[in-house]
Enzyme design. Structure first.
Site, PDB file in Angstrom:
ATOM      1  N   GLY A  87     -12.660  -5.627   4.437  1.00 43.10           N
ATOM      2  CA  GLY A  87     -12.020  -5.050   5.607  1.00 43.10           C
ATOM      3  C   GLY A  87     -12.568  -5.634   6.887  1.00 43.10           C
ATOM      4  O   GLY A  87     -12.026  -6.588   7.441  1.00 43.10           O
ATOM      5  N   LYS A 133      -4.764  -3.228   0.729  1.00 43.95           N
ATOM      6  CA  LYS A 133      -5.183  -1.836   0.584  1.00 43.95           C
ATOM      7  C   LYS A 133      -4.899  -1.077   1.872  1.00 43.95           C
ATOM      8  O   LYS A 133      -5.279  -1.514   2.954  1.00 43.95           O
ATOM      9  CB  LYS A 133      -6.670  -1.753   0.254  1.00 43.95           C
ATOM     10  CG  LYS A 133      -7.178  -0.326   0.016  1.00 43.95           C
ATOM     11  CD  LYS A 133      -8.615  -0.319  -0.455  1.00 43.95           C
ATOM     12  CE  LYS A 133      -9.583  -0.569   0.694  1.00 43.95           C
ATOM     13  NZ  LYS A 133      -9.639   0.577   1.642  1.00 43.95           N
ATOM     14  N   LYS A 155      -7.703   8.054  -3.033  1.00 44.11           N
ATOM     15  CA  LYS A 155      -8.839   8.740  -3.682  1.00 44.11           C
ATOM     16  C   LYS A 155      -8.481  10.186  -4.040  1.00 44.11           C
ATOM     17  O   LYS A 155      -9.131  11.142  -3.624  1.00 44.11           O
ATOM     18  CB  LYS A 155     -10.091   8.706  -2.805  1.00 44.11           C
ATOM     19  CG  LYS A 155     -10.643   7.313  -2.539  1.00 44.11           C
ATOM     20  CD  LYS A 155     -11.963   7.384  -1.782  1.00 44.11           C
ATOM     21  CE  LYS A 155     -12.554   5.999  -1.554  1.00 44.11           C
ATOM     22  NZ  LYS A 155     -11.809   5.218  -0.540  1.00 44.11           N
ATOM     23  N   GLN A 210     -23.017  -0.430   2.260  1.00 43.86           N
ATOM     24  CA  GLN A 210     -23.865  -1.530   1.809  1.00 43.86           C
ATOM     25  C   GLN A 210     -22.983  -2.718   1.458  1.00 43.86           C
ATOM     26  O   GLN A 210     -21.983  -2.573   0.761  1.00 43.86           O
ATOM     27  CB  GLN A 210     -24.685  -1.094   0.577  1.00 43.86           C
ATOM     28  CG  GLN A 210     -25.627   0.063   0.885  1.00 43.86           C
ATOM     29  CD  GLN A 210     -26.270   0.634  -0.367  1.00 43.86           C
ATOM     30  OE1 GLN A 210     -25.622   0.793  -1.397  1.00 43.86           O
ATOM     31  NE2 GLN A 210     -27.550   0.933  -0.284  1.00 43.86           N
ATOM     32  N   ASP A 224      -8.141  16.224  -6.918  1.00 43.71           N
ATOM     33  CA  ASP A 224      -7.815  17.644  -7.050  1.00 43.71           C
ATOM     34  C   ASP A 224      -7.264  17.896  -8.448  1.00 43.71           C
ATOM     35  O   ASP A 224      -7.201  16.978  -9.276  1.00 43.71           O
ATOM     36  CB  ASP A 224      -6.804  18.057  -5.975  1.00 43.71           C
ATOM     37  CG  ASP A 224      -7.047  19.472  -5.462  1.00 43.71           C
ATOM     38  OD1 ASP A 224      -7.288  20.360  -6.308  1.00 43.71           O
ATOM     39  OD2 ASP A 224      -7.003  19.680  -4.244  1.00 43.71           O
TER      40      ASP A 224
END
Length: 481
Positions: free
Chosen positions: A450, A281, A314, A431, A317
């Protein structure tokens, strides 16, 4: 009151002859393998048969003495049935949408709504009763009363009791047991098949809540499909199939969140950890030295080590804007990213815009159904809307970013961020949950990690720890019967 057998027998036989009732081995949207599959969608191309089914549904309502002012068919198969019923008998019809459109009236229910009046719900097949309840809830929010539902076939898997517990009486033209009896008498199926179907039904009954308000007894979990088996389902997107196959082959359901600011480090991570991951990612907008040459090198590493590239853009629009953001600009994301993701807040236009660019390039999209940050608003109806949008655009959407499984369709993938070996959080509201919690208990498919890897002294060793933990959680989930 049951429909007379002399009318029911020929109808069941004809439905079997046009393959509305199929016997063999079929994967249901829940992931279960069933010996019987019922699909009435094809009758819309057979006007006489469509009218017969609509008429017998209406007669069942009349025989039951139901009083109603309008009719609403559960989308989508029951819509033409409701249309024929209303047209033939001059009854007002209401249409329930599966999701609010981003144009026109933006209503979930179309037609003349008179609060306080009673609406009769029509359905083709009832299993758990969930689809009927969804329609009932939408109608009730419009101020309508709903007391009864008519269904052509009750699979006898607990739907009637579940609806009764919610105050809805279910009237079935035919039960699965009756259908089996008729088809066996007509020598369409043999006793062995009848036994197989009855055993399947008995072993897969959905329990309704008890009338005393206590939760239902815990239902024994059924063995679900492996990644490899899901890859072969006819409804699985080609890119999702590719991902599922490489996950099975490499024994990894780990996605590395490579949130680094230097291209050199990104490529080093991809090369070193590529064998341990199924996806990498990126957040290319945080790279200080981004070039398309860097992404060309990353694409070559992805091919060498067999992982997919997921750009965590993400998109959020209007369709025309996201189309340009995806296709052009500095990053030209569509030229190198196998998968992107999008918020559902803008409506279906965001998917349509991305799809115009991505489909010809054999790309795919994930919808953000839930988020791992504290106080996230991506819950409840928002999550339901994401699932509905994914189902409507399954030719491009392959799954979800979510904290748990939000769809029971095995064709959809679930990827969960915020994963560390130990649960906890950070000072910015992130979290964390463990791989066992996310994969084993919440039903997700892929963990996105990550900082748990990037902050480790030995990144390869850390990646392998996460890979093994996630894969073992997946194997444990498969073993549950």
């Amino acid at each position: 009151m049951e429909v007379a057998s002399q009318a029911l027998g020929p109808l069941v036989t004809e439905l079997y002859d046009v393959q509305a009732f199929k016997f063999g081995s079929f994967v249901l949207k829940s992931g279960l393998s069933s010996p019987v599959y019922i699909d009435l969608r094809g009758i819309v191309s057979r006007p006489r048969l469509l009218s017969q089914v609509a008429d017998i549904l209406f007669q069942t309502a009349k025989n039951a003495g139901i009083s109603f002012d309008s009719v609403c068919g559960v989308p989508y198969t029951a819509l033409p049935l409701a249309t024929v019923i209303c047209s033939a008998n001059h009854i007002p019809m209401l249409i329930r949408r599966k999701e609010t459109k981003d144009y026109g009236t933006k209503r979930l229910v179309e037609g003349e709504i008179n609060p306080g009046q009673t609406c009769l719900v029509i359905e083709d097949v009832v299993t758990s009763g969930a689809s009927v309840l969804e329609t009932v809830e939408v109608l009730q929010k419009e101020g309508l009363k709903v007391t009864d539902a008519i269904v052509l076939l009750d699979r006898e898997q607990g739907g009637k009791d579940k609806l009764q517990a919610q105050g809805i009486r279910l009237h079935a033209v035919c039960t699965l047991s009756q259908m089996l009896e008729i088809l066996q008498q007509q020598e369409k199926i043999d006793a062995d098949m009848v036994g197989r179907v009855k055993r399947f039904i008995q072993e897969n009954v959905f329990s309704a809540a008890n009338h005393n308000g206590l939760p239902p007894p815990e239902k024994k979990a059924c063995k679900e499909l492996s990644f490899g088996a899901r890859a072969e389902l006819p409804g699985t997107h080609p890119l999702a199939s590719k991902l599922l196959r490489l996950m099975q082959k490499k024994e990894t359901n780990l996605c590395l969140s490579a949130d680094v600011s230097e291209a050199r480090e990104l490529l080093q991570l991809a090369d070193a950890l590529g064998p341990s991951i199924c996806m990498l990612k990126t957040h290319v907008d945080i790279l200080n030295d981004f070039t398309l040459d860097v992404m060309e090198e990353l694409t070559a590493l992805a091919k060498r080590h067999e992982f997919l590239i997921f750009e965590d853009r993400k998109f959020a629009d209007i369709g025309n804007t996201v189309k340009k953001q995806y296709e052009s600009g500095t990053f030209k994301i569509a030229s190198w990213a196998d998968i992107v993701n999008a918020h559902v807040v803008p409506g279906s236009g965001v998917v349509k815009g991305l799809q115009e660019v991505g489909l010809p390039l054999h790309r795919a999209c994930l919808l953000i159904a839930e988020m791992s940050s504290a106080g996230s608003l991506a819950t409840g109806n928002y999550t339901k809307a994401a699932v509905g949008m994914a189902e409507e655009h399954c030719e491009f959407v392959i799954g979800f970013i979510s904290g748990s499984r939000v769809s029971m369709k095995p064709e959809f993938l679930h990827l969960t961020p915020g994963v560390q070996l130990e649960t906890g959080g950070d000072h910015l509201g992130q979290q964390y949950n463990s791989p066992q919690e996310v994969i084993g208990k919440r039903g997700s498919d892929v963990i996105i990690v990550g900082r748990g890897i990037l902050a480790a002294a030995n990144r390869l060793e850390a990646a392998e720890m996460y890979r093994k933990a996630a894969w073992e959680a997946y194997l444990s989930r498969l073993a549950v019967q």
